[in-house]
Design a protein around this motif. Sequence first.
Motif, short mmCIF file in Angstrom:
data_model
loop_
_atom_site.label_atom_id
_atom_site.label_comp_id
_atom_site.label_asym_id
_atom_site.label_seq_id
_atom_site.Cartn_x
_atom_site.Cartn_y
_atom_site.Cartn_z
N ASN A 1 123.50 46.07 -52.52
CA ASN A 1 124.39 46.90 -51.72
C ASN A 1 125.28 45.99 -50.88
O ASN A 1 124.80 45.28 -50.00
CB ASN A 1 123.55 47.83 -50.84
N LYS A 2 126.58 46.04 -51.13
CA LYS A 2 127.52 45.15 -50.43
C LYS A 2 127.55 45.39 -48.92
O LYS A 2 127.71 44.45 -48.14
CB LYS A 2 128.91 45.29 -51.03
N VAL A 3 127.37 46.64 -48.50
CA VAL A 3 127.35 46.93 -47.06
C VAL A 3 126.14 46.26 -46.41
O VAL A 3 126.26 45.62 -45.36
CB VAL A 3 127.35 48.46 -46.80
N ASN A 4 124.98 46.37 -47.04
CA ASN A 4 123.78 45.72 -46.51
C ASN A 4 123.96 44.21 -46.43
O ASN A 4 123.53 43.58 -45.46
CB ASN A 4 122.55 46.04 -47.37
N LEU A 5 124.59 43.63 -47.45
CA LEU A 5 124.85 42.19 -47.43
C LEU A 5 125.71 41.80 -46.23
O LEU A 5 125.42 40.83 -45.52
CB LEU A 5 125.54 41.73 -48.72
N ARG A 6 126.77 42.56 -46.00
CA ARG A 6 127.68 42.24 -44.89
C ARG A 6 127.00 42.40 -43.53
O ARG A 6 127.19 41.58 -42.63
CB ARG A 6 128.92 43.11 -44.96
N SER B 1 121.79 39.83 -56.74
CA SER B 1 120.79 40.13 -57.76
C SER B 1 119.60 39.17 -57.70
O SER B 1 119.73 38.04 -57.22
CB SER B 1 121.41 40.06 -59.17
N GLY B 2 118.48 39.63 -58.21
CA GLY B 2 117.29 38.80 -58.29
C GLY B 2 117.49 37.59 -59.17
O GLY B 2 117.00 36.50 -58.88
N GLU B 3 118.24 37.76 -60.27
CA GLU B 3 118.49 36.65 -61.18
C GLU B 3 119.25 35.52 -60.48
O GLU B 3 118.93 34.35 -60.63
CB GLU B 3 119.30 37.12 -62.41
N LYS B 4 120.26 35.89 -59.71
CA LYS B 4 121.05 34.88 -58.98
C LYS B 4 120.20 34.22 -57.89
O LYS B 4 120.33 33.02 -57.64
CB LYS B 4 122.31 35.51 -58.38
N ALA B 5 119.32 35.00 -57.28
CA ALA B 5 118.44 34.44 -56.25
C ALA B 5 117.52 33.38 -56.85
O ALA B 5 117.32 32.31 -56.26
CB ALA B 5 117.61 35.55 -55.60
N ILE B 6 116.97 33.66 -58.03
CA ILE B 6 116.09 32.70 -58.70
C ILE B 6 116.83 31.39 -58.95
O ILE B 6 116.30 30.31 -58.72
CB ILE B 6 115.53 33.28 -60.02
N MET C 1 116.22 46.66 -56.42
CA MET C 1 117.53 46.35 -57.02
C MET C 1 117.46 46.64 -58.51
O MET C 1 116.39 46.50 -59.12
CB MET C 1 117.87 44.87 -56.80
N PRO C 2 118.58 47.03 -59.09
CA PRO C 2 118.60 47.22 -60.55
C PRO C 2 118.45 45.87 -61.24
O PRO C 2 118.71 44.83 -60.66
CB PRO C 2 119.97 47.84 -60.81
N GLY C 3 118.03 45.91 -62.48
CA GLY C 3 117.85 44.66 -63.22
C GLY C 3 116.54 44.03 -62.83
O GLY C 3 115.49 44.35 -63.36
N MET C 4 116.59 43.12 -61.88
CA MET C 4 115.39 42.45 -61.40
C MET C 4 115.25 42.72 -59.90
O MET C 4 116.07 42.29 -59.11
CB MET C 4 115.48 40.93 -61.64
N ASP C 5 114.19 43.44 -59.53
CA ASP C 5 114.01 43.76 -58.11
C ASP C 5 113.38 42.58 -57.38
O ASP C 5 113.05 41.55 -57.97
CB ASP C 5 113.18 45.02 -57.95
N GLY C 6 113.23 42.73 -56.07
CA GLY C 6 112.69 41.65 -55.24
C GLY C 6 111.28 41.24 -55.61
O GLY C 6 110.92 40.07 -55.52
N PHE C 7 110.45 42.19 -56.03
CA PHE C 7 109.09 41.86 -56.43
C PHE C 7 109.08 40.94 -57.66
O PHE C 7 108.40 39.93 -57.70
CB PHE C 7 108.26 43.12 -56.73
N GLU C 8 109.84 41.33 -58.67
CA GLU C 8 109.90 40.52 -59.91
C GLU C 8 110.49 39.15 -59.63
O GLU C 8 110.00 38.14 -60.12
CB GLU C 8 110.71 41.26 -60.98
N ALA C 9 111.55 39.10 -58.85
CA ALA C 9 112.17 37.82 -58.52
C ALA C 9 111.19 36.91 -57.78
O ALA C 9 111.10 35.72 -58.06
CB ALA C 9 113.43 38.04 -57.68
N THR C 10 110.44 37.48 -56.86
CA THR C 10 109.46 36.70 -56.10
C THR C 10 108.37 36.15 -57.02
O THR C 10 107.95 35.01 -56.88
CB THR C 10 108.84 37.56 -54.98
N LYS C 11 107.92 36.95 -57.97
CA LYS C 11 106.93 36.48 -58.94
C LYS C 11 107.45 35.28 -59.71
O LYS C 11 106.74 34.32 -59.96
CB LYS C 11 106.57 37.58 -59.94
N ARG C 12 108.71 35.33 -60.11
CA ARG C 12 109.29 34.26 -60.92
C ARG C 12 109.58 33.00 -60.12
O ARG C 12 109.61 31.91 -60.67
CB ARG C 12 110.55 34.75 -61.61
#
Length: 167
Positions: A109-114, A132-137, A155-166
């Motif tokens: 969400n761009k508003v949340n980011l700002r 995105s989670g992918e970019k965070a990884i 988040m769509p695609g890869m949420d925070g839980f999945e990203a954290t696991k990776r």
Amino acid sequence: MVLLEWEIWDKDSGLSAIFLDKLRDMKPRVSPRLFLLSNSISSSGMSGATTDATGPSVIMKPLRASMLVASLQRVMGVENRISCSNGESPSLSLRNLLRGRKILVVDDNKVNLRVAEGALRKYGGDVVCTDSGEKAIALLRPLHDFDACFMDIQMPGMDGFEATKRI
């Protein structure tokens, strides 16, 4: 620093224990601290929430900037600079709370980011945002230079839980 709602944490003590074990097993350079956000908590629940250095601490809601600042100071080992004994106003002291700290914010969400970026920059943080989670990884590969990461768990695609696991 991990912020979780008390109601989620308290729902299944077995999963909570597994989560704590996983945090301990990660053995990162700096151990993450767990904070539970609560509207109210019984004294018996409070004692179980603060059992050891790796166990969770409780922050009462509504979440106020001063409580979050104090919690950040405590886990980052920063002395409490809110005191006005040196003649400096509290707002000037807080302005430098995160100076020199690099923080990653991940939200689709761009508003949340700002909003998050503005709040963290207000306290002197060097903020990097991604959606995105992918970019965070990619940004959090070993030997990254981030001091903290705030990540949306839905988040769509890869949420925070999945990203954290990776990670």
